[in-house]
Scaffold this motif. Structure first.
Motif, PDB file in Angstrom:
ATOM      1  N   HIS A   1     -25.118  11.061 -29.559  1.00  0.00           N
ATOM      2  CA  HIS A   1     -25.019  10.467 -30.891  1.00  0.00           C
ATOM      3  C   HIS A   1     -26.191  10.929 -31.760  1.00  0.00           C
ATOM      4  O   HIS A   1     -25.990  11.326 -32.926  1.00  0.00           O
TER       5      HIS A   1
ATOM      6  N   HIS B   1     -21.550  -0.612 -40.053  1.00  0.00           N
ATOM      7  CA  HIS B   1     -21.902   0.811 -39.961  1.00  0.00           C
ATOM      8  C   HIS B   1     -20.728   1.621 -39.428  1.00  0.00           C
ATOM      9  O   HIS B   1     -20.429   2.713 -39.926  1.00  0.00           O
ATOM     10  N   ARG B   2     -20.030   1.090 -38.437  1.00  0.00           N
ATOM     11  CA  ARG B   2     -18.891   1.814 -37.865  1.00  0.00           C
ATOM     12  C   ARG B   2     -17.738   1.887 -38.854  1.00  0.00           C
ATOM     13  O   ARG B   2     -17.010   2.893 -38.909  1.00  0.00           O
TER      14      ARG B   2
ATOM     15  N   SER C   1     -18.658   4.600 -41.259  1.00  0.00           N
ATOM     16  CA  SER C   1     -18.639   5.905 -40.595  1.00  0.00           C
ATOM     17  C   SER C   1     -17.215   6.392 -40.364  1.00  0.00           C
ATOM     18  O   SER C   1     -16.925   7.587 -40.535  1.00  0.00           O
ATOM     19  N   ARG C   2     -16.319   5.500 -39.975  1.00  0.00           N
ATOM     20  CA  ARG C   2     -14.928   5.899 -39.767  1.00  0.00           C
ATOM     21  C   ARG C   2     -14.267   6.293 -41.080  1.00  0.00           C
ATOM     22  O   ARG C   2     -13.428   7.195 -41.120  1.00  0.00           O
TER      23      ARG C   2
ATOM     24  N   GLY D   1     -18.044   7.252 -29.228  1.00  0.00           N
ATOM     25  CA  GLY D   1     -18.414   5.895 -29.591  1.00  0.00           C
ATOM     26  C   GLY D   1     -17.324   4.868 -29.345  1.00  0.00           C
ATOM     27  O   GLY D   1     -17.546   3.678 -29.594  1.00  0.00           O
TER      28      GLY D   1
ATOM     29  N   THR E   1     -17.785  10.191 -32.857  1.00  0.00           N
ATOM     30  CA  THR E   1     -16.902   9.040 -33.059  1.00  0.00           C
ATOM     31  C   THR E   1     -16.056   8.778 -31.817  1.00  0.00           C
ATOM     32  O   THR E   1     -15.863   7.630 -31.406  1.00  0.00           O
TER      33      THR E   1
END
Length: 660
Positions: free
Chosen positions: A266, A207-208, A211-212, A250, A247
């Motif tokens: 978030h 997921h990260r 997302s990035r 996070g 982000t």
């Protein structure tokens, strides 16, 4: 007036203003539009380039999930076969060759497996806290998306793929197209878990990555489409800022230190991001990329909400409150009883919420196995929590007056997908601090499976590094209860390391075995001593009988572990810190060692793995430093592909390390 090229204000799939218009295609790739506004008539002629295929960005993720599914299916098949043999009492000793020092091509598949585990999941990139697989996937995924954004989609002239408004528009569409995927990978109740065996806490890594990638493409889109002269464009900018802030919050160090702030922000910023991007996409005629985000997120919330209502209200417990005890230092022991159809697996976690302290919920590992109380449908759930800050510190403050308190508690779960360690002959559990709740539950369940002939474990090693004796007392009685249940066929060794402070009564009350003492192997065997020779002498002999020290006397009498007296179990969280009247300990001696200093993880793993008769499973839970040391040790040559080809068994590493 006519122009050849791409209209600056039109998206990649070009649509002229919806006024009076008539189109006359010249050839397949060239379109001419006449637009009449009031008294002015304007004719546009432009080249039609192929639109970017957004679904191409998904194929890599789907392929990765497919590979993970195949691996998971193969592992389940292997584990089922091994357990079948265990239930039918078939001896597999001959099938596990001992290291001979000679390379065997027959073990080439095992060597490939060892190499892939080391390269993919154990070696880490410094400073970015990512494994090679995570880092490689991040780079490959971003590179693929950038290629889709900047590469030409066809060979039609004039080439426009390097025009800012063209690649900016493509980057924006590709970013929007991946939003449903990012939301899907963040689900707690994820169907991918059933296919791949990866719990949500592992899928969140993917997921990260997505997302990035969306973040990078979003800012590329904003650079290419630099004008902020309309409301829908400003909405897109607001969404980009919201995603950028979440982000940054996070980042691991910030997220762990200020978890409550990260969690609340978030949720807020992601809602802002999705809504503003939706507004931004409507004029661009690509809002259909955003709609699935609402559906996916809403489905997960409905499912989680339904389970929440079921477990906390419909299956209402007799007592909805949790008992919170301050057990010394910054430790809290939380116990509650709930009705959970199907129970939970050892090593799973739940999200606990205390309404009196706020709406946040935190993930905590269940520190015991699922066992219903006699005459009741309820089972006790145990949690050991270290108070850090935020809600956990507030929880401790509630116990400051009497040392205990009762608070209404709700939970969501259980979650997680712990690895199946039943088919492994050697199981090593390594924990640091409160990570012991994960390993002790796993060891307890393993012993139950061995008793029911559903597991193959012959050797179990339990290592726990703890800072002070007060922290040891948190679960000392629980460890004693589990050790008392060790099967007669299992050789057990337990090591407790005190890494700081002085050793007090609690640790001195533990049996420290001398050289002549026997350990539990068919009821007897493991010498508690720190040297390599004495550690190896604690292992069961290859014949399955007594070791050399016990056979010298001319006979071998197995020592059957007996259950501790009930009074000991009544001690609860406060472990007895004094010895019995005769100076002995209330428990039998199943090979417990207590030491000062930090454990030599590499030495422990090397000795156990190189002497193991079959596949080895290593479970670790604790601080980052401990987990990193285990990963580094299992990347050494003694667990590498060359050693595997010489007969050393393969090693499965399971890590419980929340990356929330």
């Amino acid at each position: 007036m006519s122009s050849l090229g791409v209209l600056p204000s039109l998206p990649a799939v070009i649509t002229p203003p919806p006024v009076l218009r008539s189109g006359t295609p010249v050839i397949d790739e060239v379109v001419t539009y006449t637009v009449t506004e009031a008294t002015a008539t304007v004719t546009y002629t432009y080249v039609v380039h192929k639109a970017p295929q957004i679904q191409n960005a998904y194929w890599g993720v789907f392929a990765l999930m497919g590979v993970a599914t195949v691996i998971n299916v193969l592992f389940i098949a292997w584990a089922t076969y091994r357990r079948y043999r265990a239930r039918h009492k078939r001896d597999e000793t001959a099938a596990s060759p001992r290291p001979t020092g000679r390379l065997s091509l027959r073990r080439l598949p095992h060597a490939v497996l060892s190499a892939s585990r080391i390269v993919g999941f154990r070696l880490r990139i410094p400073f970015v806290d990512m494994t090679l697989v995570e880092f490689a996937l991040s780079i490959m995924y971003l590179a693929g998306c950038l290629a889709f954004a900047f590469a030409p989609t066809d060979n039609i002239k004039p080439a426009v793929h390097l025009h800012p408004n063209y690649w900016g528009g493509k980057a924006g569409i590709i970013a929007a197209g991946q939003m449903p995927l990012a939301v899907f990978l963040a689900l707690k109740n994820n169907p991918v878990t059933l296919l791949t065996g990866l719990g949500h806490e592992k899928l969140v890594l993917m997921h990260r990555i997505v997302s990035r990638c969306i973040l990078a493409l979003t800012w590329i889109h904003l650079v290419g489409e630099s004008l902020m002269d309309e409301g829908w464009k400003i909405a897109g900018m607001v969404g980009a800022v919201a995603q950028t802030v979440t982000t940054i919050l996070g980042i691991k160090q910030i997220r762990h230190r200020y978890y409550e702030i990260f969690y609340s922000s978030h949720v807020l910023f992601i809602i802002i991001f999705i809504v503003t991007v939706h507004i931004h996409c409507i004029p661009m005629l690509c809002a259909y990329y955003v709609w699935p985000c609402y559906i996916i997120w809403g489905f997960d919330r409905v499912l989680r909400g339904s389970r929440y209502v079921l477990f906390n209200f419909i299956l209402r417990p007799k007592n909805q409150k949790a008992l919170v005890e301050h057990i010394g230092s910054d430790g809290l022991r939380v116990t509650l009883k709930r009705r959970i159809p199907g129970g939970w697996k050892a090593g799973q976690h739940v999200f606990l919420a205390f309404p009196a302290l706020g709406i946040e919920s935190h993930p905590f590992t269940i520190g015991n196995i699922y066992e219903k109380e006699k005459g009741s449908d309820e089972a006790e759930m145990l949690f050991i929590i270290r108070a850090m800050g935020g809600q956990t510190r507030m929880l401790m403050d509630k116990t400051s007056e009497n040392g205990t308190c009762e608070l209404t508690a709700f939970f969501d779960g259980p979650y997680g997908h712990p690895e199946d360690i039943r088919p492994f002959k050697t199981c090593i559990f390594i924990a640091g601090g409160t990570g012991v709740t994960y390993t002790i539950a796993r060891m307890h369940q393993l012993f139950k499976d061995v008793h029911s002939n559903n597991a193959l474990a012959k050797r179990v090693v339990f290592v726990w590094a703890v800072r002070t004796e007060v922290e040891y007392e948190w679960v000392a009685s629980d460890i004693a209860k589990v050790i008392a249940l060790v099967p007669r066929s299992v050789s057990l060794l337990v090591e407790v390391y005190l890494t700081g402070g002085r050793r007090d009564n609690a640790l001195q009350a533990l049996p420290e075995l001398g050289k002549g003492d026997v350990d539990v192997e068919k009821g007897g065997a493991a010498v508690s001593n720190s040297s390599s020779k004495e550690r190896l002498s604690s292992r069961p002999s290859s014949s399955g009988g007594c070791n050399e020290k016990t056979s010298d006397s001319g006979g071998c009498t197995p020592v059957t572990p007996t259950k501790p007296p009930a009074a000991y179990f009544d001690s609860g969280a406060a472990t007895p810190t004094t010895a019995c009247a005769d100076g002995s300990f209330a428990l039998p001696r199943p090979g417990i060692m207590h030491k000062s200093g930090r454990p030599d993880i590499r030495n422990i793993l090397e000795e156990e793995i190189t002497a193991a008769p079959g596949a080895v499973a290593v479970d670790v839970s604790g601080p980052d430093g401990l987990v990193d040391s285990v990963r580094a040790a299992l990347s050494e040559p003694f667990a590498g592909p060359m050693a595997t080809m010489r007969g050393t068994p393969t090693v499965l590493l399971s890590v419980e390390q929340f990356r929330m």
